[in-house]
Design a protein around this motif. Structure first.
Motif, mmCIF file in Angstrom:
data_model
loop_
_atom_site.group_PDB
_atom_site.id
_atom_site.type_symbol
_atom_site.label_atom_id
_atom_site.label_comp_id
_atom_site.label_asym_id
_atom_site.label_seq_id
_atom_site.Cartn_x
_atom_site.Cartn_y
_atom_site.Cartn_z
ATOM 1 N N LEU A 30 0.823 -1.027 0.018
ATOM 2 C CA LEU A 30 0.031 0.081 0.091
ATOM 3 C C LEU A 30 0.949 1.151 -0.107
ATOM 4 O O LEU A 30 2.096 1.315 0.505
ATOM 5 N N PRO A 31 0.513 2.278 -0.716
ATOM 6 C CA PRO A 31 1.045 3.575 -0.488
ATOM 7 C C PRO A 31 1.389 4.044 0.892
ATOM 8 O O PRO A 31 0.370 3.769 1.635
ATOM 9 N N LYS A 32 2.338 4.768 1.084
ATOM 10 C CA LYS A 32 2.532 5.322 2.385
ATOM 11 C C LYS A 32 1.565 6.339 2.865
ATOM 12 O O LYS A 32 1.023 7.135 1.765
ATOM 13 N N ALA A 33 1.260 6.609 4.164
ATOM 14 C CA ALA A 33 0.271 7.482 4.569
ATOM 15 C C ALA A 33 0.818 8.873 4.336
ATOM 16 O O ALA A 33 1.608 9.158 4.287
ATOM 17 N N ASN A 34 -0.191 9.714 3.640
ATOM 18 C CA ASN A 34 0.243 10.838 3.150
ATOM 19 C C ASN A 34 -0.876 12.069 3.813
ATOM 20 O O ASN A 34 -1.980 12.094 3.857
ATOM 21 N N GLY A 81 -9.365 9.372 19.248
ATOM 22 C CA GLY A 81 -8.663 8.137 19.255
ATOM 23 C C GLY A 81 -8.496 7.469 17.939
ATOM 24 O O GLY A 81 -7.892 6.384 17.620
ATOM 25 N N ILE A 82 -8.755 8.113 16.725
ATOM 26 C CA ILE A 82 -8.521 7.280 15.520
ATOM 27 C C ILE A 82 -7.152 7.374 15.036
ATOM 28 O O ILE A 82 -7.021 8.610 14.839
ATOM 29 N N THR A 83 -6.658 6.392 14.751
ATOM 30 C CA THR A 83 -5.034 6.416 14.151
ATOM 31 C C THR A 83 -5.060 7.236 12.808
ATOM 32 O O THR A 83 -6.117 6.985 12.069
ATOM 33 N N ILE A 84 -4.015 7.794 12.489
ATOM 34 C CA ILE A 84 -3.571 8.259 11.132
ATOM 35 C C ILE A 84 -3.744 6.927 10.244
ATOM 36 O O ILE A 84 -4.352 7.066 9.165
ATOM 37 N N LYS A 85 -3.202 5.772 10.755
ATOM 38 C CA LYS A 85 -3.149 4.420 9.816
ATOM 39 C C LYS A 85 -4.738 3.932 9.302
ATOM 40 O O LYS A 85 -4.989 3.782 8.512
ATOM 41 N N THR A 86 -5.750 4.393 10.380
ATOM 42 C CA THR A 86 -7.135 3.976 10.126
ATOM 43 C C THR A 86 -7.714 5.023 9.068
ATOM 44 O O THR A 86 -8.506 4.830 8.401
ATOM 45 N N LEU A 87 -7.368 6.332 9.148
ATOM 46 C CA LEU A 87 -7.788 7.262 8.369
ATOM 47 C C LEU A 87 -7.284 6.996 7.016
ATOM 48 O O LEU A 87 -8.162 7.168 6.123
ATOM 49 N N TRP A 88 -5.881 6.628 7.009
ATOM 50 C CA TRP A 88 -5.458 6.404 5.764
ATOM 51 C C TRP A 88 -6.002 5.208 5.033
ATOM 52 O O TRP A 88 -6.234 5.174 3.825
ATOM 53 N N GLN A 89 -6.438 4.248 5.572
ATOM 54 C CA GLN A 89 -7.280 3.130 5.096
ATOM 55 C C GLN A 89 -8.566 3.388 4.744
ATOM 56 O O GLN A 89 -8.925 3.011 3.633
ATOM 57 N N LEU A 114 -7.937 5.267 1.217
ATOM 58 C CA LEU A 114 -7.649 4.455 0.319
ATOM 59 C C LEU A 114 -8.789 3.614 -0.127
ATOM 60 O O LEU A 114 -8.994 3.613 -1.292
ATOM 61 N N SER A 115 -9.614 3.281 0.735
ATOM 62 C CA SER A 115 -10.887 2.418 0.366
ATOM 63 C C SER A 115 -11.789 3.519 -0.470
ATOM 64 O O SER A 115 -12.482 2.950 -1.402
ATOM 65 N N LYS A 116 -11.908 4.453 -0.098
ATOM 66 C CA LYS A 116 -12.770 5.521 -0.885
ATOM 67 C C LYS A 116 -12.172 6.073 -2.166
ATOM 68 O O LYS A 116 -13.027 6.072 -3.021
#
Length: 155
Positions: free
Chosen positions: A56-60, A136-144, A147-149
């Motif tokens: 997966l692309p790095k979180a941006n 409490g939402i991680t950047i990783k979760t937001l990035w996922q 990406l899904s959107k």
């Protein structure tokens, strides 16, 4: 497969009994012990049947800001390895970086530095898993989510 340890003398004997460029230690032992001639071969999977894992692309952070999932200037908090939000470590999103105590850092570099202060000693820290929003939402979760959107929009 099992692994065994052998001393130098046994290994030297195995080498003396091996056929150069042909035998592995296992094949040499099979021959010496007179086990079946054709050992079971590992299953070979055709390249077309192999599952390739796409990285997966790095979180941006800029992409998350432009999508509205984050805001420039928003506070984020450090998350430790037990998923505890450490509110004493608050950084601010500054474009594609984080600002903490007037200095600019990547998510990973700052997380590594602060986790070290908390007694953790990792040489490889994945920044997006160690930063979360107020709720409490991680950047990783937001990035996922991002990406899904975008994947659905491009389908």
């Amino acid at each position: 497969m099992r692994q065994i340890e052998i001393d130098d003398e046994v290994f030297g004997y195995l080498q003396s009994q091996a056929r150069a460029f042909v035998d592995t230690p296992n094949l040499t032992l099979r021959r010496l012990f007179q086990l079946e001639k054709n050992p079971p071969k590992p299953a070979v999977v055709a390249p077309s049947q192999q599952k390739t894992r796409k990285k997966l692309p790095k979180a941006n952070l800029l992409a998350l800001i432009s999508s509205g999932l984050l805001q420039d200037g928003q506070s984020v908090f450090l998350v430790d390895y037990q998923d505890n939000k450490l509110t004493q470590y608050r950084a601010v999103i500054a474009g594609s970086s984080l600002k903490w105590h007037g200095q600019t850092y990547s998510m990973s570099d700052l997380a590594q530095e602060l986790l070290k202060k908390e007694g953790y000693s990792s040489t490889s820290v994945r920044g997006p898993t160690h930063w979360c929003t107020d709720d409490g939402i991680t950047i990783k979760t937001l990035w996922q989510q991002y990406l899904s959107k975008t994947t659905l929009a491009n389908s």
